[in-house]
Write an enzyme that holds these catalytic residues in place. Structure first.
Site, PDB file in Angstrom:
ATOM      1  N   CYS A   1      33.522  35.351  39.549  1.00  0.00           N
ATOM      2  CA  CYS A   1      32.241  35.100  38.897  1.00  0.00           C
ATOM      3  C   CYS A   1      31.589  33.805  39.407  1.00  0.00           C
ATOM      4  O   CYS A   1      31.154  33.750  40.544  1.00  0.00           O
ATOM      5  CB  CYS A   1      32.408  35.100  37.382  1.00  0.00           C
ATOM      6  SG  CYS A   1      30.866  35.250  36.461  1.00  0.00           S
TER       7      CYS A   1
ATOM      8  N   HIS B   1      34.878  40.834  36.794  1.00  0.00           N
ATOM      9  CA  HIS B   1      36.056  40.257  36.139  1.00  0.00           C
ATOM     10  C   HIS B   1      37.252  41.199  36.228  1.00  0.00           C
ATOM     11  O   HIS B   1      37.393  42.111  35.411  1.00  0.00           O
ATOM     12  CB  HIS B   1      35.749  39.955  34.670  1.00  0.00           C
ATOM     13  CG  HIS B   1      34.830  38.795  34.479  1.00  0.00           C
ATOM     14  ND1 HIS B   1      35.290  37.506  34.299  1.00  0.00           N
ATOM     15  CD2 HIS B   1      33.482  38.719  34.465  1.00  0.00           C
ATOM     16  CE1 HIS B   1      34.253  36.687  34.178  1.00  0.00           C
ATOM     17  NE2 HIS B   1      33.146  37.409  34.280  1.00  0.00           N
TER      18      HIS B   1
ATOM     19  N   GLU C   1      40.168  40.502  35.403  1.00  0.00           N
ATOM     20  CA  GLU C   1      41.043  40.188  34.262  1.00  0.00           C
ATOM     21  C   GLU C   1      40.470  40.714  32.959  1.00  0.00           C
ATOM     22  O   GLU C   1      40.998  40.411  31.876  1.00  0.00           O
ATOM     23  CB  GLU C   1      41.243  38.674  34.162  1.00  0.00           C
ATOM     24  CG  GLU C   1      40.186  37.900  33.395  1.00  0.00           C
ATOM     25  CD  GLU C   1      38.799  37.866  34.017  1.00  0.00           C
ATOM     26  OE1 GLU C   1      37.847  37.456  33.334  1.00  0.00           O
ATOM     27  OE2 GLU C   1      38.673  38.245  35.204  1.00  0.00           O
TER      28      GLU C   1
END
Length: 353
Positions: A243, A326, A328
């Site tokens: 990001c 993302h 994660e």
């Protein structure tokens, strides 16, 4: 009664929830059907008033174990607030959380109309207030500035590996989500989290096996010191950026970033991998994008299937790769969690894992 006032003068009437008082921020929308707790505790929303496009929010209450960080949002807007949550993990109601954390919010707003306005006109400023002001100067002059220093950790923290330690990773915290740390520790990494203004020299003195550049809020180009440190770090050890970390790396490599009309925020963004034929569904939260042809040595690795914007960059000569989305994600799709395995392989000496 409360108002949501847009910087163009249009306003919406609703019901006050959350903390009392007025709040001004940049208004954005997120399309996630679940994950409102992760949204509210994601530091990347610093300086922003967040609209949830899904019509009912709060139906599973508040579960503190799911928090990604300390709330940084400046306001919250929902169509309908569920006041009787039902979930075996629920600890208390969402409105209690909003009051506890000092977040001004409003419900009963037509979020569908509001979202369509932003899609057509682009991101703008907004105010949550009890009375409409006569003068909109303060509202129109607001801008999201210096938010990375606000949300970054102020001191070094160490997180032990969940298994036998394989590698040592330094995570530079620009507003990191906790699940980045969990994704690394579960793969045998000891993670040292350092403030955003930590020098490259200090980081390299710790002899990390790899460096992780986290997500974070705001305009990437204003983080001049951070960009300068990344420029020194790239090429020294394997680097993985997510990001804001992706954007800062591109700037460190001589690239450029641009502000998107209304950004990508939600858990349903399609991303196509350029080296293969797969398209992944990803979770995203950003308002800026990298201009892929502007970097000196990088090549684009992922592209957004909706608007063609850059979603990833590889720097093969520098042992570095970055993504805009993302991997994660929690709550969100886990399709791209393999990128953490790629980072682990790079630290093990496998450059093209």
């Amino acid at each position: 009664m409360a108002y949501l006032l847009l910087s163009d003068g249009k306003y919406f009437e609703g019901r006050r929830i959350g903390a009392p008082g007025d709040s001004i921020g940049e208004i954005v929308f997120t399309t996630g059907m679940v994950g409102y707790l992760e949204t509210l505790t994601d530091p990347s929303y610093a300086g922003q008033i967040v609209i949830q496009t899904f019509p009912m929010i709060g139906n599973y209450g508040v579960i503190e174990e799911d928090f990604e960080g300390e709330p940084a949002v400046r306001g919250y807007v929902v169509r309908e607030l569920c006041e009787m949550p039902s979930n075996f993990r629920c600890e208390y109601e969402l409105d209690t959380f909003l009051k506890k954390k000092g977040i001004c919010a409003v419900c009963g707003v037509d979020t569908r109309e509001l979202t369509r306005i932003i899609r057509e006109k682009g991101v703008m400023n907004a105010m949550i207030c009890d009375e409409l002001p006569d003068d909109l100067t303060e509202l129109n002059s607001y801008s999201v500035k210096n938010v990375v220093s606000e949300v970054s950790t102020k001191e070094k923290q160490v997180y032990k590996s969940d298994t036998d330690k394989k590698y040592s990773v330094t995570l530079i915290d620009y507003g990191a989500k906790k699940n980045i740390i969990r994704s690394l520790t579960s793969r045998g990494c000891e993670v040292t989290v350092v403030p955003q203004n930590t020098s490259a020299e200090e980081i390299l003195e710790g002899k990390p096996d790899g460096i992780m550049l986290s997500n974070g809020p705001g305009d990437p180009a204003e983080n001049i010191y951070c960009i300068a440190q990344i420029k020194k770090l790239i090429g020294e050890v394997p680097v993985f950026g997510i990001c804001l970390g992706h954007q800062l790396t591109a700037l460190a490599m001589g690239g450029k970033t641009v502000k998107l009309k209304y950004g990508h925020r939600g858990a349903n963004q399609p991303v196509r991998e350029l080296s293969g034929s797969r398209t992944y569904i990803t979770s995203q939260n950003h308002g800026y994008a990298v201009v892929p042809d502007s970097t000196k040595t990088g090549k684009m690795s992922f592209v957004n299937a909706n608007d063609g914007s850059c979603e990833g960059m590889d720097y093969p000569d520098k042992n570095c790769f970055t993504v805009q989305f993302h991997p994660e994600a929690c709550s969100g799709p886990h399709d791209t969690s393999f990128l953490f395995d790629r980072f682990i392989s790079m630290m093990g000496g496998k450059i093209d894992a």
